[in-house]
Design a protein around this motif. Structure first.
Motif, PDB file in Angstrom:
ATOM      1  N   GLU A 199      53.767  38.692 -73.556  1.00  0.00           N
ATOM      2  CA  GLU A 199      54.960  37.963 -73.426  1.00  0.00           C
ATOM      3  C   GLU A 199      56.245  39.188 -73.135  1.00  0.00           C
ATOM      4  O   GLU A 199      57.065  38.914 -72.563  1.00  0.00           O
ATOM      5  CB  GLU A 199      55.269  37.421 -74.843  1.00  0.00           C
ATOM      6  CG  GLU A 199      54.479  36.259 -74.957  1.00  0.00           C
ATOM      7  CD  GLU A 199      54.903  35.424 -76.315  1.00  0.00           C
ATOM      8  OE1 GLU A 199      55.817  35.926 -76.916  1.00  0.00           O
ATOM      9  OE2 GLU A 199      53.852  34.480 -76.632  1.00  0.00           O
ATOM     10  N   PHE A 200      55.967  40.371 -73.847  1.00  0.00           N
ATOM     11  CA  PHE A 200      57.156  41.379 -73.845  1.00  0.00           C
ATOM     12  C   PHE A 200      57.233  41.971 -72.424  1.00  0.00           C
ATOM     13  O   PHE A 200      58.457  42.097 -71.820  1.00  0.00           O
ATOM     14  CB  PHE A 200      56.813  42.548 -74.803  1.00  0.00           C
ATOM     15  CG  PHE A 200      57.672  43.773 -74.512  1.00  0.00           C
ATOM     16  CD1 PHE A 200      58.797  43.680 -75.154  1.00  0.00           C
ATOM     17  CD2 PHE A 200      57.254  44.714 -73.873  1.00  0.00           C
ATOM     18  CE1 PHE A 200      59.892  44.653 -74.816  1.00  0.00           C
ATOM     19  CE2 PHE A 200      57.861  45.792 -73.702  1.00  0.00           C
ATOM     20  CZ  PHE A 200      59.274  45.925 -74.055  1.00  0.00           C
ATOM     21  N   TYR A 201      56.191  42.348 -71.727  1.00  0.00           N
ATOM     22  CA  TYR A 201      56.272  43.140 -70.377  1.00  0.00           C
ATOM     23  C   TYR A 201      56.884  42.326 -69.309  1.00  0.00           C
ATOM     24  O   TYR A 201      57.775  42.820 -68.774  1.00  0.00           O
ATOM     25  CB  TYR A 201      55.025  43.661 -70.120  1.00  0.00           C
ATOM     26  CG  TYR A 201      54.903  44.530 -68.895  1.00  0.00           C
ATOM     27  CD1 TYR A 201      55.349  46.030 -69.226  1.00  0.00           C
ATOM     28  CD2 TYR A 201      54.929  44.229 -67.468  1.00  0.00           C
ATOM     29  CE1 TYR A 201      55.662  46.613 -68.189  1.00  0.00           C
ATOM     30  CE2 TYR A 201      54.959  45.106 -66.555  1.00  0.00           C
ATOM     31  CZ  TYR A 201      55.455  46.507 -66.731  1.00  0.00           C
ATOM     32  OH  TYR A 201      55.840  47.310 -65.972  1.00  0.00           O
ATOM     33  N   PRO A 202      56.572  41.052 -69.082  1.00  0.00           N
ATOM     34  CA  PRO A 202      57.606  40.260 -68.172  1.00  0.00           C
ATOM     35  C   PRO A 202      59.086  40.264 -68.268  1.00  0.00           C
ATOM     36  O   PRO A 202      59.830  40.436 -67.388  1.00  0.00           O
ATOM     37  CB  PRO A 202      56.787  39.136 -68.143  1.00  0.00           C
ATOM     38  CG  PRO A 202      55.513  39.176 -68.393  1.00  0.00           C
ATOM     39  CD  PRO A 202      55.688  40.094 -69.484  1.00  0.00           C
ATOM     40  N   TRP A 203      59.352  40.238 -69.715  1.00  0.00           N
ATOM     41  CA  TRP A 203      60.627  40.154 -69.945  1.00  0.00           C
ATOM     42  C   TRP A 203      61.340  41.589 -69.799  1.00  0.00           C
ATOM     43  O   TRP A 203      62.447  41.739 -69.470  1.00  0.00           O
ATOM     44  CB  TRP A 203      61.049  39.721 -71.428  1.00  0.00           C
ATOM     45  CG  TRP A 203      62.332  39.981 -71.980  1.00  0.00           C
ATOM     46  CD1 TRP A 203      63.220  38.942 -71.906  1.00  0.00           C
ATOM     47  CD2 TRP A 203      62.972  41.018 -72.776  1.00  0.00           C
ATOM     48  NE1 TRP A 203      64.496  39.331 -72.398  1.00  0.00           N
ATOM     49  CE2 TRP A 203      64.302  40.675 -73.118  1.00  0.00           C
ATOM     50  CE3 TRP A 203      62.252  42.236 -73.198  1.00  0.00           C
ATOM     51  CZ2 TRP A 203      64.875  41.608 -73.729  1.00  0.00           C
ATOM     52  CZ3 TRP A 203      63.121  43.042 -73.774  1.00  0.00           C
ATOM     53  CH2 TRP A 203      64.433  42.756 -73.897  1.00  0.00           C
ATOM     54  N   TYR A 204      60.707  42.686 -70.229  1.00  0.00           N
ATOM     55  CA  TYR A 204      60.873  44.157 -70.091  1.00  0.00           C
ATOM     56  C   TYR A 204      61.387  44.253 -68.502  1.00  0.00           C
ATOM     57  O   TYR A 204      62.460  44.764 -67.964  1.00  0.00           O
ATOM     58  CB  TYR A 204      59.915  44.770 -70.442  1.00  0.00           C
ATOM     59  CG  TYR A 204      60.148  46.357 -69.946  1.00  0.00           C
ATOM     60  CD1 TYR A 204      61.202  47.357 -70.502  1.00  0.00           C
ATOM     61  CD2 TYR A 204      59.231  47.003 -68.968  1.00  0.00           C
ATOM     62  CE1 TYR A 204      61.193  48.323 -69.743  1.00  0.00           C
ATOM     63  CE2 TYR A 204      59.746  48.144 -68.313  1.00  0.00           C
ATOM     64  CZ  TYR A 204      60.737  49.072 -68.904  1.00  0.00           C
ATOM     65  OH  TYR A 204      60.919  50.071 -68.548  1.00  0.00           O
ATOM     66  N   GLU A 205      60.432  43.719 -67.569  1.00  0.00           N
ATOM     67  CA  GLU A 205      60.745  43.816 -66.270  1.00  0.00           C
ATOM     68  C   GLU A 205      61.936  42.993 -65.655  1.00  0.00           C
ATOM     69  O   GLU A 205      62.586  43.481 -64.653  1.00  0.00           O
ATOM     70  CB  GLU A 205      59.550  43.402 -65.373  1.00  0.00           C
ATOM     71  CG  GLU A 205      58.294  44.606 -65.518  1.00  0.00           C
ATOM     72  CD  GLU A 205      58.300  45.527 -64.283  1.00  0.00           C
ATOM     73  OE1 GLU A 205      57.849  45.394 -63.358  1.00  0.00           O
ATOM     74  OE2 GLU A 205      59.006  46.444 -64.731  1.00  0.00           O
ATOM     75  N   GLU A 206      61.924  41.995 -66.154  1.00  0.00           N
ATOM     76  CA  GLU A 206      63.132  41.118 -65.931  1.00  0.00           C
ATOM     77  C   GLU A 206      64.529  41.957 -66.302  1.00  0.00           C
ATOM     78  O   GLU A 206      65.401  42.072 -65.391  1.00  0.00           O
ATOM     79  CB  GLU A 206      63.084  39.773 -66.454  1.00  0.00           C
ATOM     80  CG  GLU A 206      64.442  38.894 -66.218  1.00  0.00           C
ATOM     81  CD  GLU A 206      64.230  37.761 -67.069  1.00  0.00           C
ATOM     82  OE1 GLU A 206      65.313  36.888 -67.077  1.00  0.00           O
ATOM     83  OE2 GLU A 206      63.293  37.235 -67.908  1.00  0.00           O
ATOM     84  N   VAL A 207      64.775  42.316 -67.172  1.00  0.00           N
ATOM     85  CA  VAL A 207      66.032  42.836 -67.766  1.00  0.00           C
ATOM     86  C   VAL A 207      66.273  44.252 -67.264  1.00  0.00           C
ATOM     87  O   VAL A 207      67.384  44.671 -67.054  1.00  0.00           O
ATOM     88  CB  VAL A 207      66.281  42.935 -69.463  1.00  0.00           C
ATOM     89  CG1 VAL A 207      65.891  41.564 -69.985  1.00  0.00           C
ATOM     90  CG2 VAL A 207      65.037  43.990 -70.106  1.00  0.00           C
ATOM     91  N   MET A 208      65.133  44.757 -66.777  1.00  0.00           N
ATOM     92  CA  MET A 208      65.250  46.210 -66.369  1.00  0.00           C
ATOM     93  C   MET A 208      65.612  46.115 -64.803  1.00  0.00           C
ATOM     94  O   MET A 208      65.936  47.230 -64.135  1.00  0.00           O
ATOM     95  CB  MET A 208      64.174  47.087 -66.476  1.00  0.00           C
ATOM     96  CG  MET A 208      63.993  47.498 -68.262  1.00  0.00           C
ATOM     97  SD  MET A 208      65.545  48.197 -68.660  1.00  0.00           S
ATOM     98  CE  MET A 208      65.485  49.916 -67.812  1.00  0.00           C
ATOM     99  N   ASN A 209      65.871  45.015 -64.002  1.00  0.00           N
ATOM    100  CA  ASN A 209      66.124  44.896 -62.829  1.00  0.00           C
ATOM    101  C   ASN A 209      67.788  45.177 -62.620  1.00  0.00           C
ATOM    102  O   ASN A 209      68.392  44.646 -63.627  1.00  0.00           O
ATOM    103  CB  ASN A 209      65.944  43.568 -62.442  1.00  0.00           C
ATOM    104  CG  ASN A 209      66.424  43.084 -60.960  1.00  0.00           C
ATOM    105  OD1 ASN A 209      67.371  43.139 -60.589  1.00  0.00           O
ATOM    106  ND2 ASN A 209      65.282  42.994 -60.104  1.00  0.00           N
TER     107      ASN A 209
END
Length: 737
Positions: A629-639
Motif C-alpha cells: 500500500e505504501f510504495y505506490p503512494w510514495y511513487e505518486e507523491v514523489m512525481n
C-alpha cells in the motif's frame, strides 16, 4: 567483464584507425588528447606545428587518475599510447590486478619500420614525429617485452568478436539452479541445496554476507567452493561483496553493517583478510549461456538490454543494476521490448515493489528479503521442463537491528543527569542557559558532517532544568528524510518500518513548543532553542491572536498533565519559506511526554485536545497497512507534478510507524524551489549565481535571467522580496509574454 585494452606500436602504425573502425572512441584515454588539453599545438622552427611533450608529467598523472576512476566503475577502457616501455605497462598491470581487470595488448609492432616511417611522413604535421623517435621506439620494442600474464593479440584481431562475451553452452548440465541473494542465511541455503549433485550447475547471483546471523557459515561454504575448485558452481558479485573486498585490501569500509556486525563475526571465527581476497577473486559479474534452446543472462543487478558487445557494460551496472532501486519494472519492460523472445534474464539485488520471482517480461527476480525472515528465491532449469520458481522460507534471522556507533534510535538508557553530562561533553551539542533552564541542540557541525549518535539525536529543542535535572520541554528526536540515512533508503525502508505506517502532512514553517511552567503556573513558550528571541515572539503573538483566554487555560492544563505541545508555526509575513500561505496560523502536531522516551499522544486523543482548545490539527493523510500500500503512494507523491488534493503544492509528509520510528518526505517541488531560493539570495547579494551549471531546466534558466533583469531595473526593491513573491511575479510575467 572488466576489460583493459592497450595498443603497442609506434606513431603511424594504425592505432587511431583501428579505434575508429571498431567504434571505440568513447572508451579511449589518449595521452595526445591530454597533451592538447594542457597546451595547444606549438609552432616549430621549420614552420610546422607539433604536440608539445613538455607537460608529460601532468599528462600521465591525469591519464592514470582518469583510468583509475574508470576502473573503479568497471568501465571498458582503451589506452591509446605507444606502450614501448615495460615499466609503463607494468603500471597498467598493477591497476588491472587491483581492480580485477582482464588486460589485453594489441601488438602492432610487426609493422616494418620502413613502412611505419613512410606512413608517418604522410601524416599531417601535427601528428608527425621525428624519425629518430620511431627508431628509439622500435629499439624498445625489440628489447622491452610485454609483462607476463598479459594477453597479447595480433594486429589482425577483430576486438568486437575476439573479446566479446559469447554465450556458453550449458546443455551438458542435467539441471541448473540459479540462487538469489543469501545475506548470511546459511540454514535456509543448506535447506534448499541439500546434497549438491555433480551433474547439476549452481549459479549464485551474489550478496553472500551482511544482515544475516550466519555470515561465518556462508563464508565457509564459499571457501569450500573455492578451495575445492568446484566446477559446477559459479559465483557472481553482488554489491555487498564490495565491502568484503575493501576489508581484504585494508581499505576503509564505509558500511556500518559490515564494519559493526559482519566483520566482527568473521574476525571471531579466525577468518583473515587473505581468505577474503581469495574469495573475492573468484566472483564474476555475469554469466551468459544457452540451455534447452533459450539464452539466459544472469547478473546481480539486472540490465535493460544486452548490447552487441557485452564488455561495453560497466561492472557497476552489472552489479548495481540499471537505474534506481524502483526501476526494476521499467528495466523488465525494456528487456521485453528490446530482446528476442528466446532471451531470459535473471537477477537479484532489488525488489522494493515486492514483485514475485516471475515478474513477467521474461525477467525473474531473486531478491526475497531472506535476511528479514523472507525467502531464498531460486530458479531451476531442466531439459524439457518449464522454468521452475522455488521459494524457501528463512526462519533463522536477526530479530533486532544491531547496535552501531551511529544508530539513530537511542538504544542506551540515560537518566537525565547522565544525559546532561554527556551533552555537555559532546562537541556536537551546544547549550544555551536561561537561569536554571538550559536548552540543548545539535550543532551545525553535527548537521553538516552528519554526526548523529544517541546524544546528538536527542539534542533537538530539549529544555532541562539542570538544577533538578527535570525536562521542562522537549521536541522530537532528530529524524531523517528518505535516502538521507541507511535505514531510510527506499531500498531498506521496507525492512525498517513496522506497519501500520501513518503519513501526516508536513507544513512549511518552524517548530514552536509549549510546556507547563510550574514556577509561574503558566505556559513555557519556546522556539529555535530559546524562550526569547524573534521566533519565540512570533509564535507567542500568533498563539495570542488565534486562541482565547479559555483556550490557553485549557492548553496549560493539557501541558501540565501530558508534557510538551508541539506546533508548526506559519508566519507568511515575517518568516515566509517556500510554500505560500495566506495568513499566520499554528498547527498542532503532537503532544510528547516530558521524558527521554519518545512517547506521543494518540491521534484521536490529539484531535480531542485540538477541539477543546480550538486548534487546527495536522492533517492525517493516510495509513498504510503494508508495503504494497505504501510504495505506490510514495511513487505518486514523489512525481514532480504531484499536487496535494489535486490542487496545492506542499512541502512533504512526515511518516511514523507502529514503533514510533519517524521519517520525512520532501517533495520535488519544495526541494526545487528551496534550491532556487539559494540562487535568488546569490543574485540579491552579488548580482549573479556562480554555479549556473546547476540550473538544469529551461524554467531554472529563465527564472535566473528574469531575476537578474529585475535587479538591474530596481535593485533596492528586488532585494527586499522573498522567493514566494518573486516566483509569483515571474509566473505572471511568463503568462503575459
Amino acid at each position: 567483464m572488466r576489460t583493459l585494452l592497450l595498443f603497442r606500436g609506434a606513431p603511424g602504425c594504425g592505432k587511431s584507425t583501428y579505434i575508429k573502425e571498431h567504434n571505440l572512441e568513447q572508451y579511449v584515454l589518449s595521452a595526445d588528447t591530454l597533451r592538447l588539453m594542457c597546451q595547444s599545438a606549438q609552432e616549430t622552427p621549420d614552420g610546422q606545428m607539433e604536440i608539445s611533450p613538455q607537460n608529460d608529467d601532468v599528462v600521465w598523472e591525469m591519464l592514470f587518475k582518469l583510468l583509475e576512476v574508470r576502473m573503479s566503475h568497471g568501465e571498458f577502457t582503451v589506452i591509446d599510447a605507444t606502450n614501448s616501455k615495460t615499466v609503463e605497462m607494468n603500471c597498467y598491470k598493477n591497476l588491472a590486478k587491483q581492480y580485477r581487470y582482464r588486460m589485453y595488448v594489441i601488438d602492432m609492432t610487426d609493422l616494418p619500420i620502413e613502412e611505419c616511417k613512410r606512413r608517418n611522413a604522410q601524416r599531417e604535421w601535427l601528428k608527425r614525429v621525428p624519425e629518430a623517435a620511431i627508431d628509439k621506439m622500435y629499439a624498445r620494442f625489440a628489447t622491452q617485452k610485454v609483462p607476463s600474464g598479459v594477453t597479447v593479440l595480433p594486429s589482425t584481431t577483430d576486438v568486437m568478436s575476439d573479446l566479446n562475451y559469447c554465450p556458453n553452452d550449458f546443455n551438458q548440465w542435467k539441471k541448473i539452479h540459479i540462487i538469489g541473494d543469501i545475506h548470511g542465511c546459511y540454514t535456509c541455503l543448506s535447506e534448499y541445496l541439500g546434497e549438491m549433485k555433480d551433474d547439476e550447475l549452481y549459479i549464485f547471483v551474489g550478496d553472500y554476507l551482511d544482515r544475516g546471523i550466519e555470515n561465518v557459515e556462508v563464508f565457509k561454504f564459499l571457501c569450500d567452493v573455492v578451495n575445492n575448485n568446484r566446477k559446477n558452481v559459479i559465483l557472481l558479485e553482488g554489491n555487498h561483496e564490495h565491502w568484503l573486498n575493501k576489508w581484504g585490501h585494508d581499505k576503509p569500509v564505509q558500511s556500518e553493517e559490515f564494519a559493526n556486525y559482519t566483520r566482527p563475526q568473521l574476525f571471531k571465527a579466525g577468518i583473515d583478510k587473505n581468505t577474503a581476497r581469495k574469495i573475492y577473486s573468484r566472483v564474476g559479474q555475469c554469466v551468459y549461456f544457452e540451455y534447452d534452446g533459450k539464452r539466459y543472462f544472469v547478473s546481480h543487478g539486472g540490465l535493460s538490454y544486452l548490447p552487441y558487445f557485452l564488455p561495453f557494460v560497466s561492472a557497476d551496472q552489472m552489479i548495481k543494476g540499471v537505474g534506481r532501486y524502483p526501476d526494476i519494472l521499467t528495466v523488465a519492460e525494456s528487456w521485453e521490448k528490446s530482446m528476442p523472445d528466446s532471451y531470459i534474464q535473471i537477477f537479484g539485488h532489488r525488489n522494493v515493489q515486492d514483485v514475485p520471482i516471475d515478474m513477467g517480461h521474461r525477467c525473474y527476480n531473486l531478491e526475497g528479503k531472506i535476511e528479514f525472515g523472507g525467502y531464498l528465491r531460486c530458479v531451476e532449469l531442466e531439459h524439457g521442463q518449464p522454468i521452475k520458481c522455488v521459494e524457501t522460507k528463512n526462519d533463522v534471522f536477526r530479530k533486532e537491528e544491531p547496535k552501531t556507533e551511529t544508530a539513530v534510535e537511542m538504544k542506551t538508557e540515560f537518566d537525565n543527569a547522565e544525559l546532561v553530562s554527556k551533552m555537555r561533553q559532546s562537541k556536537y551539542v551546544f547549550e544555551k542557559r536561561f537561569g536554571d533552564i538550559s536548552s540543548f541542540n545539535f550543532s551545525r557541525e553535527a548537521f553538516y558532517k552528519k554526526h548523529w549518535d544517541e546524544v546528538s539525536t536527542k539534542a533537538r529543542g530539549l529544555f532541562i532544568n539542570t538544577k533538578t535535572n527535570k525536562i521542562v520541554a522537549r521536541s522530537y528526536d532528530k529524524f531523517f528524510a528518505v535516502d538521507e540515512r541507511n535505514e531510510t533508503r527506499i531500498g531498506n525502508l521496507q525492512n525498517t518500518l513496522k506497519f501500520p505506517v501513518t503519513a501526516y502532512l508536513k507544513e512549511n514553517g518552524f517548530l514552536g513548543i509549549i510546556s507547563y511552567d510550574a514556577e509561574q503556573d503558566g505556559l513555557f513558550i519556546a522556539s529555535k532553542s530559546t524562550p526569547d528571541g524573534p521566533f519565540a515572539d512570533m509564535f507567542r503573538k500568533i498563539l495570542m491572536d488565534t486562541t482565547s483566554d479559555e483556550d490557553r487555560k485549557n492548553l496549560k492544563e493539557v501541558a501540565k498533565e501530558n508534557g510538551s505541545i508541539i506546533f508548526e508555526v506559519i508566519d507568511p509575513v515575517n518568516d515566509a519559506h517556500i510554500i505560500e500561505y495566506k495568513k499566520p496560523h499554528i498547527v498542532l502536531l503532537d503532544i510528547i511526554a516530558n521524558d527521554m522516551n519518545f512517547s506521543v499522544m494518540d491521534y484521536d486523543d490529539l484531535k480531542r485536545v485540538a477541539e477543546k482548545c480550538h486548534l487546527q490539527i495536522k492533517e492525517k493523510v493516510k495509513t498504510f497497512e503494508n508495503w504494497s500500500e505504501f510504495y505506490p503512494w510514495y511513487e505518486e507523491v514523489m512525481n514532480e507534478n504531484y499536487l496535494h488534493h489535486g490542487f496545492e503544492h506542499v512541502e512533504g509528509f512526515v511518516l511514523r510507524d507502529s514503533n514510533n520510528f519517524m521519517f520525512k518526505l520532501k517533495l520535488p517541488y519544495y526541494k526545487h524551489w528551496k534550491f532556487l531560493r539559494g540562487v535568488m539570495q546569490s543574485v540579491q547579494k552579488r548580482g549573479y549565481y556562480e554555479n549556473t551549471a546547476k540550473l538544469f531546466t529551461a524554467e531554472d534558466n529563465l527564472f535566473y535571467g528574469w531575476m537578474r533583469e529585475q535587479r538591474e531595473k530596481d535593485q533596492e526593491s528586488f532585494c527586499k522580496k522573498g522567493i514566494i513573491q518573486l516566483r509569483n511575479e515571474f509566473y505572471a510575467s511568463q503568462q503575459k509574454s
